[in-house]
Design an enzyme around this catalytic site. Structure first.
Site, PDB file in Angstrom:
ATOM      1  N   ARG A 106       0.834  -1.209   0.000  1.00  0.00           N
ATOM      2  CA  ARG A 106       0.000   0.000   0.000  1.00  0.00           C
ATOM      3  C   ARG A 106       0.867   1.256   0.000  1.00  0.00           C
ATOM      4  O   ARG A 106       0.563   2.241  -0.674  1.00  0.00           O
ATOM      5  CB  ARG A 106      -0.963  -0.007   1.203  1.00  0.00           C
ATOM      6  CG  ARG A 106      -1.938   1.164   1.176  1.00  0.00           C
ATOM      7  CD  ARG A 106      -3.042   1.048   2.202  1.00  0.00           C
ATOM      8  NE  ARG A 106      -2.539   1.124   3.570  1.00  0.00           N
ATOM      9  CZ  ARG A 106      -3.303   0.980   4.663  1.00  0.00           C
ATOM     10  NH1 ARG A 106      -4.597   0.720   4.530  1.00  0.00           N
ATOM     11  NH2 ARG A 106      -2.775   1.071   5.864  1.00  0.00           N
ATOM     12  N   LYS A 151      -2.572   6.971   1.210  1.00  0.00           N
ATOM     13  CA  LYS A 151      -2.421   7.254   2.640  1.00  0.00           C
ATOM     14  C   LYS A 151      -1.339   8.324   2.777  1.00  0.00           C
ATOM     15  O   LYS A 151      -0.160   8.024   2.984  1.00  0.00           O
ATOM     16  CB  LYS A 151      -2.050   5.963   3.384  1.00  0.00           C
ATOM     17  CG  LYS A 151      -2.364   6.016   4.865  1.00  0.00           C
ATOM     18  CD  LYS A 151      -2.350   4.628   5.459  1.00  0.00           C
ATOM     19  CE  LYS A 151      -2.219   4.645   6.965  1.00  0.00           C
ATOM     20  NZ  LYS A 151      -3.244   5.382   7.678  1.00  0.00           N
ATOM     21  N   GLU A 192     -15.947   6.809   6.103  1.00  0.00           N
ATOM     22  CA  GLU A 192     -15.190   6.092   7.134  1.00  0.00           C
ATOM     23  C   GLU A 192     -15.079   7.033   8.324  1.00  0.00           C
ATOM     24  O   GLU A 192     -15.670   8.101   8.327  1.00  0.00           O
ATOM     25  CB  GLU A 192     -13.808   5.719   6.606  1.00  0.00           C
ATOM     26  CG  GLU A 192     -13.001   6.916   6.126  1.00  0.00           C
ATOM     27  CD  GLU A 192     -11.629   6.553   5.597  1.00  0.00           C
ATOM     28  OE1 GLU A 192     -11.164   5.431   5.834  1.00  0.00           O
ATOM     29  OE2 GLU A 192     -11.011   7.419   4.946  1.00  0.00           O
TER      30      GLU A 192
HETATM   31  N1  PXG Z   1      -9.114   5.158   7.423  1.00  0.00           N
HETATM   32  C1  PXG Z   1      -8.170   6.087   7.626  1.00  0.00           C
HETATM   33  C2  PXG Z   1      -8.403   7.476   7.189  1.00  0.00           C
HETATM   34  C3  PXG Z   1      -6.970   5.708   8.239  1.00  0.00           C
HETATM   35  O1  PXG Z   1      -6.019   6.608   8.438  1.00  0.00           O
HETATM   36  C4  PXG Z   1      -7.821   3.442   8.441  1.00  0.00           C
HETATM   37  C5  PXG Z   1      -8.976   3.877   7.812  1.00  0.00           C
HETATM   38  C6  PXG Z   1      -7.675   2.001   8.809  1.00  0.00           C
HETATM   39  O2  PXG Z   1      -6.764   1.353   7.950  1.00  0.00           O
HETATM   40  P1  PXG Z   1      -5.858   0.128   8.398  1.00  0.00           P
HETATM   41  O3  PXG Z   1      -5.094  -0.212   7.180  1.00  0.00           O
HETATM   42  O4  PXG Z   1      -4.986   0.615   9.523  1.00  0.00           O
HETATM   43  O5  PXG Z   1      -6.760  -0.939   8.814  1.00  0.00           O
HETATM   44  C7  PXG Z   1      -6.797   4.367   8.657  1.00  0.00           C
HETATM   45  C8  PXG Z   1      -5.554   3.921   9.330  1.00  0.00           C
HETATM   46  C9  PXG Z   1      -2.300   6.944  13.434  1.00  0.00           C
HETATM   47  C10 PXG Z   1      -2.767   5.769  12.704  1.00  0.00           C
HETATM   48  O6  PXG Z   1      -1.219   6.888  13.989  1.00  0.00           O
HETATM   49  C11 PXG Z   1      -3.653   5.897  11.684  1.00  0.00           C
HETATM   50  C12 PXG Z   1      -4.059   4.776  10.997  1.00  0.00           C
HETATM   51  C13 PXG Z   1      -3.587   3.559  11.324  1.00  0.00           C
HETATM   52  C14 PXG Z   1      -2.691   3.460  12.369  1.00  0.00           C
HETATM   53  C15 PXG Z   1      -2.288   4.574  13.070  1.00  0.00           C
HETATM   54  O7  PXG Z   1      -3.017   7.930  13.483  1.00  0.00           O
HETATM   55  N2  PXG Z   1      -4.936   4.967  10.015  1.00  0.00           N
END
Ligand code: PXG
Length: 284
Positions: free
Chosen positions: A50, A149, A182
């Site tokens: 990703r 991301k 989301e």
């Molecule tokens: N939506 C958004 C906008 C995110 O930033 C997710 C969904 C979930 O995705 P994953 O692949 O983690 O299942 C995210 C993930 C942080 C932090 O430090 C942010 C995320 C993941 C881990 C830590 O703010 N975002």
């Protein structure tokens, strides 16, 4: 704590990057948040893939191969002797001139931080949380693809502030047409008539790795899944609701915008998925 920057390790106090780094100046870069369970990195290949896809979409060429990046992450976990924790992997456009032109940046900055996870208290996983809908909307997917991301989280941060002001941990973000996308750092699922539904990425959702893990788990439990379009009405009238993310894992939602979801308790399918996820991270 040893922090990796461009192939070298630094103590926390010495881990510094230039104030001319375009990651800082413009949020120009991409990142991943990854978990370590029992000394092993969860879904590393998926996170690296990703990261490179996000980078490709913003024309950021990472000067390390996918395999080299995997080794760097594993190396950073080893040197920090972390059994359970959290990895923040970032690639910024690098140091350049003032002005947004990325062609002035000669070399991307690669940063790997291995730290502890800031987990939510256990009671939320058992009893669920209440959330709100934020008035801050997700950036339209025809302006910035939600699958990227990127290091620029400003409007998610605005929505997070709204959540905190309402004494909630998370907030749902709608797209400009009013469909659910989301939450600020988590994907959202509902259960309706024993089927698992989540907004499709074209509506504005990040292709979450926890989301994909949950969908795979549901499929093997013979629970039907669908990526679709959802409105707030669908969430208000769902049987169950939960959020997924690397940090939160699976967290039940029992209330949104003052409406109680289902019977106001963590639903049966949510509980099965939480249990399944716990087992999965123990044995992957
Ligand atoms: N939506 C958004 C906008 C995110 O930033 C997710 C969904 C979930 O995705 P994953 O692949 O983690 O299942 C995210 C993930 C942080 C932090 O430090 C942010 C995320 C993941 C881990 C830590 O703010 N975002």
């Amino acid at each position: 704590m040893k922090i990796y920057i461009n192939g070298e390790y630094y103590d926390k106090a010495d881990a510094q990057i230039s104030v001319f780094d375009h990651g800082l100046l413009y949020g120009d870069g991409v990142f991943e948040g990854i978990r370590i369970y029992n000394g092993r990195v969860f879904k590393l290949k998926e996170h690296i893939e990703r990261l490179y896809q996000s980078a490709k979409a913003i024309l950021l060429e990472i000067p390390v191969s996918n395999g080299g990046m995997e080794e760097a992450v594993i190396g950073a976990v080893k040197i920090n002797k972390k059994e359970n924790g959290y990895i923040r992997l970032m690639v910024t456009r690098g140091e350049g001139l003032l002005g947004i032109d990325p062609t002035t940046c000669r070399r991307p900055t690669i940063i790997i931080i291995v730290s502890d996870i800031q987990a939510y208290p256990e009671k939320y996983y058992k009893n669920g949380i209440g959330i709100i809908t934020a008035s801050s909307r997700r950036i339209p997917s025809d302006c910035l693809d939600p699958r990227i991301k990127s290091l620029n989280y400003l409007n998610n941060i605005m929505a997070k502030i709204e959540a905190r002001q309402a004494n909630c941990l998370e907030a749902v973000m709608l797209n400009k047409e009013g469909f659910v996308t989301e939450c600020t750092g988590d994907n959202i699922f509902i259960v309706k008539n024993d089927e698992l539904l989540t907004p499709a990425s074209y509506q504005g959702a990040l292709d979450g790795i926890t989301m994909s893990t949950v969908i795979d788990m549901a499929n093997s439990l013979k629970i039907k899944t669908l990526k679709t379009s959802l409105t707030r009405y669908d969430i208000y009238n769902s049987d169950e609701c939960f959020l997924t993310g690397t940090g939160a894992e699976i967290i039940p939602v029992i209330k949104i915008d003052g409406r109680v979801i289902g019977n106001g308790r963590t639903g049966a399918i949510t509980r099965r998925l939480i249990k399944g996820f716990k087992e999965l991270v123990m044995e992957f």
